[in-house]
Structures are given as structure tokens and as C-alpha cells.
Scaffold this active site. Structure first.
Site, PDB file in Angstrom:
ATOM      1  N   CYS A   1      27.042 -28.359 -24.249  1.00  0.00           N
ATOM      2  CA  CYS A   1      25.886 -28.584 -25.138  1.00  0.00           C
ATOM      3  C   CYS A   1      25.991 -27.531 -26.238  1.00  0.00           C
ATOM      4  CB  CYS A   1      24.575 -28.495 -24.357  1.00  0.00           C
ATOM      5  SG  CYS A   1      24.355 -26.931 -23.463  1.00  0.00           S
TER       6      CYS A   1
ATOM      7  N   ARG B   1      23.292 -33.692 -34.319  1.00  0.00           N
ATOM      8  CA  ARG B   1      24.067 -32.454 -34.241  1.00  0.00           C
ATOM      9  C   ARG B   1      25.498 -32.756 -33.837  1.00  0.00           C
ATOM     10  NH1 ARG B   1      21.446 -28.082 -30.529  1.00  0.00           N
ATOM     11  NH2 ARG B   1      23.005 -26.771 -31.559  1.00  0.00           N
TER      12      ARG B   1
END
Length: 282
Positions: free
Chosen positions: A241, A182
Site C-alpha cells: 500500500c 493514487r
């Protein structure tokens, strides 16, 4: 007794289950099924535990400008923590299914609000049940606590500050807790854009854990951070995050490794990409 402010073992928690000065909070949650954590709690939880719902208790409602888990207003989270039966002298233990990726959010929030006696249960519910310790199904209703929040605003970095400092070339070192694929923009199963904030480093939070969901030793964590920072620990840095939850796992890891505490970017990737004009690195 000295306050526990990092990790606590299942054995130590088991010894304190009847201690009225200890309060246990179950933070289990599933992003894909937001009521599963509550259902799991109702099926079996550590005796005396109360339940914290990530979306309703530990985050504010999502808006068009926020990430997926914005921090709640201080007055609201203060009232929630009191409802859990927590006061100034309470030793709080937080847990989730295993590795603390969700429980660390409440660990960080308690410390952000001035309560240092809070620890994550090492290995979570999986470690508790592996030892054969007792569970219960009945939800507890503890007497309301008297917790008073003393927020530390300097622990938080918002998107406006990050954007301005990035434009000025003086952004703090930013460490992203998402999976490597990601971060590199190779896959994005949750958010609308892939990639990362320019200049950020990647430390997937799962690196903090052993295969069974328990934490690595402080020495191992320090070694991993040292490798990421090339031997030069930052004096100013921040963690992020996808939505400001597992970033707290990095904050706990840094605490255990003896590093200077990072700031939290609660908006994280899901808020950063709300404005397509903000820069994205692939």
C-alpha cells in the site's frame, strides 16, 4: 473455546468483556493528526481496552531509506505486546474507528509473530457505539503478559528482494491496496511520487467493506478476488500500500476469502520511491 482469527462481531465481544482470557486493543489513529487516536481513546473506548499508537507502538522510527511505517524490531514489539497484557493463550480483539484499515496492521503483526488467536472487530468503534454498548474513559493497566514472539520471516518481502526479482523478471504477483487514483498516478496527496510498482494490480482496500464500515461476506470477498485474479488464484503473491498498513487489510481479506496467505511488503510505495532509480509505472 475455538480461537477467533478473522473477524469478531460487536455482540460476541460484548459477551466476553469480563473474560480475563480476552484482551481488547484500540488502534484508532489519524495520519493527519497523529495524537487524535489517543485523544479519542481517552474520550471513550471499549471497556478494558488498551491503546496501540501506530507510529510509536506498531512501527519503527522512519529513516532516509524506509517507508513511513517500517516494522519494529521483534524484541520491541514483543515487549509492547506483553505490556498490553497478552500471553500465549490470550484471545486478542483489535479495533479502530470503523473498517479495520488500521487495526488490521496489529492483526497481521500478531500472526506474523506466531499468535493466531487475534481478530478484528467488525465495524470497529462505530459499530460498537451504534449498538449502544458501554464505553469508558479510564485507561486500563493490565498485568504484563508473557507473550513470546515466534516470527515468520517468510511472511515479509523487503525492497531489495522485490527489486532483484523485478529485474530478473520473476517478481511475485503484487497487489496494491491504495485508492485507484493514487495507483494510476493521477493524484498523490501523501508521497513525493505518483504511480505504482510495475506489474502490480490494484485492489483498493475499501472494496472489502460495506457502506457502514462492516466487512463484506467471505463469499463476496472471494468473488472480488476471483475477478481480480481472472479466476486463477496465485500460489505466490504479496500485498503493499502506501506504507505497509492498509496492505494488512488485504491480507485479512484474503484470509476471510480462503486464499493462500500473501506476503507483506512493509516498505510499500513510500519506501519504493526513496530511490529514484527504481522503476515506476504511471
Amino acid at each position: 473455546m475455538q480461537a477467533k482469527c478473522g473477524l469478531v462481531s460487536v455482540e460476541e465481544l460484548q459477551r466476553h468483556l469480563d473474560d480475563p482470557a480476552w484482551r481488547v486493543v484500540d488502534c484508532r489513529f489519524d495520519l493527519m493528526d497523529t495524537e487524535k487516536g489517543r485523544a479519542d481513546f481517552n474520550a471513550a473506548h471499549i471497556p478494558g481496552a488498551v491503546y496501540a499508537h501506530l507510529d510509536r507502538d506498531l512501527a519503527a522510527p522512519v529513516s532516509a531509506a524506509t517507508g513511513r511505517h517500517p516494522l519494529p524490531e521483534v524484541a520491541l514489539i514483543e515487549a509492547t505486546i506483553r505490556r498490553y497484557g497478552i500471553s500465549a493463550a490470550t484471545q486478542v480483539v483489535v479495533y479502530d474507528a470503523a473498517g479495520g484499515g488500521l487495526a488490521a496492521r496489529l492483526w497481521w503483526m500478531m500472526r506474523w509473530l506466531g499468535h493466531s488467536a487475534v481478530a478484528v472487530l467488525d465495524g470497529g468503534m462505530a459499530a460498537w457505539q451504534a449498538k449502544g454498548f458501554a464505553v469508558e474513559q479510564v485507561a486500563q493497566r493490565p498485568p504484563e503478559g508473557t507473550f513470546q514472539a515466534q516470527p515468520r520471516p517468510e511472511w515479509v518481502m523487503d525492497t531489495e528482494e522485490l527489486s532483484e526479482r523485478l529485474r530478473a523478471g520473476r517478481a511475485p504477483l503484487l497487489v496494491d491496496a491504495r485508492e485507484a487514483s493514487r495507483f494510476r498516478g493521477e493524484a498523490e496527496p501523501i508521497d513525493s511520487r505518483a504511480g505504482h510498482v510495475p506489474g502490480a494490480l490494484n485492489y483498493p482496500f475499501a472494496q472489502n467493506l460495506l457502506a457502514d464500515g462492516r466487512w463484506r461476506s467471505s463469499a463476496e470477498l472471494a468473488e472480488q478476488w476471483n475477478a481480480l485474479f481472472a479466476g486463477q488464484a496465485p500460489t505466490e503473491w504479496a500485498v503493499m500500500c502506501g506504507s505497509g498498513v492498509t496492505a494488512c487489510h488485504l491480507a485479512l481479506s484474503a484470509h476471510l476469502a480462503g486464499l493462500p496467505a500473501p506476503r507483506l511488503y512493509p516498505g510499500s510505495w513510500s519506501e519504493w520511491i526513496r530511490d529514484p532509480a527504481r522503476p515506476v509505472a504511471p
